[in-house]
Structures are given as C-alpha cells and as structure tokens.
Scaffold this motif. Structure first.
Motif, short mmCIF file in Angstrom:
data_model
loop_
_atom_site.label_atom_id
_atom_site.label_comp_id
_atom_site.label_asym_id
_atom_site.label_seq_id
_atom_site.Cartn_x
_atom_site.Cartn_y
_atom_site.Cartn_z
N SER A 107 -4.16 4.45 1.74
CA SER A 107 -3.30 4.68 0.58
C SER A 107 -3.33 6.13 0.13
O SER A 107 -4.20 6.92 0.54
CB SER A 107 -3.72 3.76 -0.57
N THR B 12 0.83 -1.22 0.00
CA THR B 12 0.00 0.00 0.00
C THR B 12 0.86 1.26 0.00
O THR B 12 0.57 2.22 -0.71
CB THR B 12 -0.93 0.01 1.22
N LYS C 277 -12.17 1.15 5.65
CA LYS C 277 -11.34 2.20 5.04
C LYS C 277 -12.11 3.51 4.93
O LYS C 277 -11.53 4.59 5.05
CB LYS C 277 -10.88 1.76 3.65
N SER D 175 -6.13 -5.42 -4.65
CA SER D 175 -4.98 -5.77 -3.83
C SER D 175 -4.50 -7.18 -4.15
O SER D 175 -3.32 -7.50 -4.03
CB SER D 175 -5.34 -5.69 -2.34
#
Length: 814
Positions: free
Chosen positions: A330, A20, A372, A589
């Motif tokens: 990120s 990340t 997130k 990811s």
C-alpha cells in the motif's frame, strides 16, 4: 458527431480486491502502464471522436483524479461551451451495485437536462481500450435499439449507448423502478431492444488485482501495445517535465517500461516502472509494477509485486508474490530488511482454513504482516477433514513418509497451499486428521504426534528455518522433541531457535504419560515436561523454548504471579529474562467501518454521524425501540465466567433502571445465557440477547453500539475492544491484560483518553464506571473527543510485527 453525443464516465468501483490500491484514490485515477491513469483512456477516446461534453462521476477519494484532470486542458476540454465536469456525490448513497446508479445520476439531473446532445455514452472508468465513439454512436442510431452494448471477444464491456431522453426517464423513475443502473436494466428487462457493437481491438476490464496486474504486463507485449496506442488516436495524459531515466554501469534492464526520472542501478526484468523510482545496486526486480517514488534497496529481491506510491523496500528485503497473484504494498508502506531470516509459524488453526477462536486470526494476520515487511514465513497446520473443499481442491501433495514409534509405523502425508507469498503446509495422519481440531479425549496424543511429525517433515524435506514460532500448548512439545529426539538423529536443527507464545495460560495440555504414544514411558522422563506427575505441554514449551512471549505486555507481567499463572508462575518467573509481551494487532483490512460492507452505512471519522444510522438499523432489526439518542451498550463475546459475567449479573437490575439499551451476542455457560434470555423477556424494550455466535451480525453491534463492555476477570489480549474503537464505540473495560494496554481511561480535564476502565474486579466499581460513561455520553464535547481518540488509535499489526522481527533477530544471535 460532437453535437450528437455526450459521455459520462462511471467512476464507481466497490471491488474489495482492489481496496489496497483504491484506499486513497478512485478507480479512474489508478495508474497504468508506466505513465497513464485509467481516466486517460475514456478522455482520449472522447477527444478523438469529437465529443465535447464529458462528465465524470467519481466515488471514494477523488482528489488524485481532480489533480490529474484539472480543467481538462490536456484533452482540449477546457471550453466555454460544454467541457469537462467532475460530479461527485452530494450525499452518502449506499449501494451494492458495482456501477453508477440512477440514484447517483439523479443528484445531477440538471446536467442531463441542460445538455444539448441527443445520445449518451456511458463508459465505466475501469475499461482500457481505444474505441472510435463516432462509429459506436452511428451503429446505435442505425440499429434503432434502446441500448447498445460493446462486446469484445464475445464478452460484454462496460461501455453503453442510450438515448438521453430515455436515460432521463429512467433516472427520474429510479425509486419506483426495479432497475437501479444501466447494467441492471440490460440484465433484467426482457422487452428491451439491445444492440451489440463488436469491438475487435485490445480491451481489458480492471475489476481485481489480478486483472490489473495482467493488463499492465500486457503492455510488455508489442502486439497489445500496437493495438492500444495508435498513432492516429494516441492516448493523451497529463504531461510532466522530468529528466530522463539514469542507468548506471551496474544496471541490467530487459523487456520493461521505465519512465522518466528513474535511477536504475540494479536488474529489472519484465516490469513496469513508473517515474522517479529508484532501484539500487544489487537489487533484482522481476515481473513487477512499481508506482512513482518507490525505492528498492540494495540486494533486495522483488518478484511479482505491485507497489503503490512512496513504498520503501529496505536493503536485503524480499517481497514475492505468485504467478498472476502478486503481492501488493500500500501507499507509503515500508518493508523491513530481513535478509537471511526464515520463520515458521506452527499452529493448529488459521483463517481462512480453520477457526475456533482468536488464534486463527492471529496466525493469519501476523504472517500476512511479516510477509509485507519482507520476512519469509511459512505456516504448518494439521490437516482436518473439515477443510473446505475449495482449498482441498487446490492442495498440492508435497511429501510422504513413515516414522517408527516403538513397534508401530505411522504413515503421514504433507500437502501445501500457497497464497500471497505464504506457503501453508498441512500434515495428515490417522487420528490427527479428524473432523474437529479439539474436543476429543485423546487430544494430547494427537498433538504429541503433530509436534513430532512437524519436525520429522522439516528435517526430511530439508527445510531451513531460523526460528520456529510455536503457538499455545498444542505445539508445546516441539522444543522438547528438538532437544531430546532430533538433536540425536540429525544436525538439521543445530542453528534453529524456538519461540513459544502463550495465548491463554488456562489451557495447558495436561495428561498422564500413559496417554501418549511417542515419548518413551519406560525410561527416565525429563523433568521439563512433567508437573505434579502429569505431562504438561505448555510447561515444556515455556521451559525448553529459547524465548517465551505473551500476547500483551500487561499479561506478560500478570502471569508471573500465582493468581494469573494457573500453577506455572515459578517456571515463568525463572525465565523472566527470556519473557516478552507483544500486543496482538487487529486487521483493519477486515475491521474498518469505512469499507465494511456488512454494516448498514459505512463511515469514517469525517462521516461518523452515519454511525447513528447503523444504531437505528440495529435497533429495528433486533426489535428494540428505534431511538438514535438512547445509549446502547454492546457485547460480542464468549458468555463465560472469565469474561466478567458474574459482575454483570450482580448489577444488571440497577443498569436497567438507567436509560440504556443492552445488546449481547455470544454463547457459553447456560446459567448466564438463560439469565439474559430471561432479561430480554422482562425488558423487551431494553435488552436484546442473541445467543449463538451467528445469531446476529457482530459487525453491526460494533457499528451500532455507543459503548462496548468488557469487564473480564483476565484477558490475555482481547481483540473486541480494538475493533470497537475503530468503529467509534467506546470501550468500558477492566484493567487487565491487553485491555489495560489498549484502553486509556478518559480524563475530562485534559480531554485525553479513548475509553473507560476500572481496576478492581468489583461489580460496584464497574457500575460506577458505567454511570461515568453515561454521564459523558450526554456531553457532546467530551463524547465526540472520545470517539475521535478511539477511532484514531492505531492498533494494527504493523508495529507488533516489527517487535516480532526484532525478537527473531535477537534470538538468532543468542
């Protein structure tokens, strides 16, 4: 000293844990300690030791590094003789080594040949220390060893000294040598004379998110700071002119590093704050690392978090990691304000704990994205005996209780496991906790119990959730028990809403009332759970939940009609105002050709020519003729009627007359699998049938195929076409469900579209579209445009999670 040694800085790092933070920079450019980058430490050690010849071998995106070091003038390395050299890779070299290889050095052998120095210091860029190189080189010379390694507290550090001529010899012989790097040489060469230099000053190696976090937090302790930042050997970095940090009257800062240019209006504790960070009034930041230009909104709570540059945490948001397992945001990420929203996901599988299908990925990836975006989310799952031992060992016993059902008492235990800000609860009780999630004759009874115990646990444990999000028929009785059982016993759920998500309407949970144990059989049974004199779990969820969602907008429309609704169309239609179609996402990811180490050659849109090397490797591994120009059609799927295999069987002989290869991976109905085994024998140069889900690497099929076939009769969402597009493999699909929502038919006149599709469930229509795709395959202008459009299509969870957050807010206000 300056004429004795040169220094090469190893900027290679393949750590997935740091992915990340390294997505847009190389390891050497990773920020550290509020104002530095990791490259500052080796360069400062070089300067203070009188070394004038330095080369950096970066990998990945090194633009940030280049901008930081420039000519090297901040370290006095902008010289006419020797100086600072940045030596990026000249070509793609794939290696599993997590350090600089001899093959990489071979690309720049001229640098070594023209250098005047006799010795080489190799310094891995992820090492933080302040070490006198002059003493290290002297120690090496006096030892007369082949290689000197640096050790700190009896652990090897990534710093080595070797004679230049010996290193050149290793570089030139790397293709016939068993040693691909200096680390491998030390580990495997039995006859090597190795000297150890014991370094006693603060040293850390950054090889994971945890080590990065700990190394930064160490800088809040005076002991470590004084060992690393020496007055006579300061750490030098690129200087920037910034105004001093501004602290308002509401600011409260303790034990933190705050860089220039920051505006602090809230509370900051035990944190590293880089330049130009804004922390607004009422915000609380604890135990965190905030990189430049991060903004923390009013009344937000940030705890144990690492934010990359330009992160925006909106007002009222909460982002929390765990002790030494921080949450990581990120670069440029936005966290939606989600104050007072508490969500519970209830499901029967979730990676990494259990997986039998796509539901497991959905639960994990949706929850990950909600966290997130600042939404507090927990997950409740059954405890199955197949749970991997590594998770069992880390479970915490959370709760124990008993429920009375008729004349029987049922005991149950609840365990929890915390990871990345999510608390996973596991309910264990009798027959519920068998080895397999499904496939037993009494599954309905097992999941009736699961639904009941879930609510019993929540109420007794006093857990407050605004929305309970139920997934598939196995959780369909939760709204029923909330309405008809627990509302009579407690006020705990008075303000709790429910959402039911239909992942596949084919599976409904149908049984006789006598098959169940908790729902009373001698009383009037509510009509909401019955259909054709049978209990129907999914119907109960559809009728009794506050909102109903499906996993794609098109599937949401389709299930209102009898052909797709499997007998539930009239109940769905009556709830059309509460029905929402939200497309599932895909996690980049894990499904990204640029970082997927399971494929032969990683690539991105700029290096998509490497995709053909994956094709050739796949062809070789599967025993097909290796030909980079022949179009390969791939399939990764359950081999069942729903997936359109009747259509494929009808035209397969016609397809074999075309210049194509066909690769299948999957398992299912015998009549289909036996057919493809027969075809593989009949057309060994054209067909590879890999029967069994682990018969071959699915990611290689995504990377190595040119086209990806999904002619499904119906497809609620589908994830394979999303993965295929990310890998530049063009989907050929039937226009149904999520396939229609994600694949845009190619228009050769406007050069717009990311795949091919056909509307009618017809083998002739499918074959026509296949031939159309093959036609454009041989036209580079069109095919390259298709690949570009497919790879640029964003089907990540970010937008889908935002839709769910909006729905949660709406249902809370109903």
């Amino acid at each position: 000293m300056k004429n004795k040694a040169l220094c090469i800085i190893d900027g290679v790092n393949t750590s997935q844990s740091l992915h990340t933070l390294l997505a847009q920079r190389c390891i050497a450019a990773l920020p550290y300690g509020g104002r530095y980058r990791l490259i500052d430490f080796p360069l400062s050690n070089v300067v203070h030791s009188g070394i004038t010849n330095v080369a950096i071998f970066p990998d990945g995106d090194y633009h940030s590094l280049s901008d930081h070091i420039r000519s090297g003038k901040f370290w006095g390395l902008d010289r006419k003789v020797d100086g600072l050299f940045l030596l990026p890779p000249k070509k793609e070299i794939v290696s599993s080594a997590n350090s600089l290889t001899f093959a990489r050095m071979r690309e720049h052998i001229d640098y070594f040949l023209r250098s005047r120095q006799k010795y080489v210091i190799i310094y891995q860029a992820n090492v933080i220390t302040n070490i006198p190189f002059e003493k290290l080189v002297k120690h090496h010379i006096e030892s007369k060893a082949d290689v000197t390694i640096v050790s700190y507290k009896n652990k090897q550090v990534g710093i080595f000294v070797i004679e230049k001529d010996y290193l050149i010899d290793l570089i030139l012989r790397h293709e016939i040598s068993p040693y691909n790097s200096i680390s491998a040489l030390i580990e495997l060469h039995e006859g090597l004379k190795i000297n150890t230099y014991m370094h006693d000053s603060y040293t850390r190696t950054i090889d994971s998110i945890v080590s990065y976090y700990r190394a930064n937090m160490d800088m809040l302790k005076y002991k470590y700071g004084f060992e690393l930042f020496l007055l006579d050997r300061p750490i030098i970095t690129k200087t920037k002119d910034e105004s001093p940090a501004f602290y308002s009257k509401t600011a409260d800062v303790s034990n933190s590093v705050v860089a220039n240019g920051c505006i602090i209006e809230g509370k900051v504790e035990n944190s590293i704050i880089f330049r130009d960070v804004i922390i607004k009034k009422g915000a609380i930041v604890r135990n965190s690392i905030l990189m430049p230009n991060t903004v923390v909104g009013e009344n937000s709570i940030v705890d144990r978090m690492i934010s990359d540059k330009h992160v925006l945490i909106n007002d009222g948001a909460t982002v929390k990691g765990q002790e030494f397992i921080p949450a990581v945001l990120s670069k440029g990420q936005r966290v939606a304000g989600a104050k007072e929203i508490n969500i519970l996901q209830v499901a029967t599988e979730c990676v990494p704990f259990y997986k039998t299908g796509g539901l497991a990925n959905v639960i994990f990836e949706l929850t990950e994205e909600l966290i997130k975006q600042g939404v507090r989310t927990d997950v409740i799952l059954p405890y199955y005996s197949i749970l991997d031992q590594r998770y069992v060992e880390n479970l915490v016993h959370d709760f124990q209780s008993t429920v009375t059902v008729g004349e029987n008492e049922i005991n149950y235990d609840v365990y929890h496991y915390s990871n990345a800000g999510v608390k996973y609860y596991f309910i264990s009780s009798g027959d519920l906790s068998r080895e397999r999630p499904y496939g037993y004759s009494d599954d309905c009874k097992r999941y009736e119990l699961f639904c009941y115990l879930t609510l019993d646990f929540i109420s007794k444990r006093l857990l407050k959730y605004d929305v309970i999000h139920c997934h598939d028929w196995l959780t369909g009785l939760i709204p029923y028990f909330m309405k008809y059982e627990f509302s009579q016993q407690t006020r705990h759920f008075n303000y709790t809403k429910t959402i039911m998500t239909i992942h596949n309407i084919q599976y409904q949970g149908i049984c006789d009332i006598s098959d169940l144990a908790i729902i009373p059989q001698n009383e009037m049974i509510p009509n909401e759970i019955m259909l054709y004199e049978k209990v129907n779990f999914l119907k109960a969820g559809i009728v009794l939940s506050d909102r109903v969602t499906t996993v794609s907008p098109t599937y949401c429309n389709e299930i209102c009609y009898p052909y797709f609704a499997e007998g539930l169309d009239r109940f769905i239609y009556t709830r059309k105002d509460a029905l929402h179609g939200i497309l599932n996402g895909v996690s980049y990811s894990y499904n990204n050709p640029n970082s997927d180490l399971s494929i032969y050659k990683t690539y991105c849109l700029k290096t998509v020519h490497l995709k053909k090397e994956n094709k050739c490797q796949m062809q070789a591994e599967l025993g097909l003729p290796v030909n980079p120009d022949i179009p390969v059609i791939g399939m990764v799927t359950r081999v069942i009627e729903q997936k359109g295999f009747d259509l494929i069987l009808e035209i397969f002989e016609d397809l074999m007359r075309e210049n194509v290869q066909f690769v299948l991976l999957g398992d299912g109905d015998h009549r289909y699998t036996s057919f493809f085994k027969k075809m593989a024998n009949q057309y060994p140069d054209k067909v590879s049938a890999n029967i069994g889900y682990n018969a071959y690497n699915s990611q290689m099929i995504y990377a190595g195929s040119d086209m990806f076939l999904m002619p499904s009769r119906f497809e609620p969402c589908g994830i394979s076409q999303m993965i295929a597009m990310k890998y530049g493999t063009i989907p050929i699909v039937r226009e149904t469900g999520g396939l229609k929502d994600t694949v845009i038919p190619y228009n050769e006149f406007t050069l717009f579209g990311n795949g091919f599709s056909f509307a009618h469930y017809s083998s002739r229509d499918m074959f026509y579209i296949l031939k159309r795709a093959l036609h454009f395959y041989y036209q580079p202008l069109h095919w390259n445009k298709l690949i570009q459009s497919a790879m640029e299509t964003d089907l990540s969870w970010e937008s889908s999670a935002k839709e769910y957050i909006n729905l949660y807010r709406k249902v809370m206000n109903d």
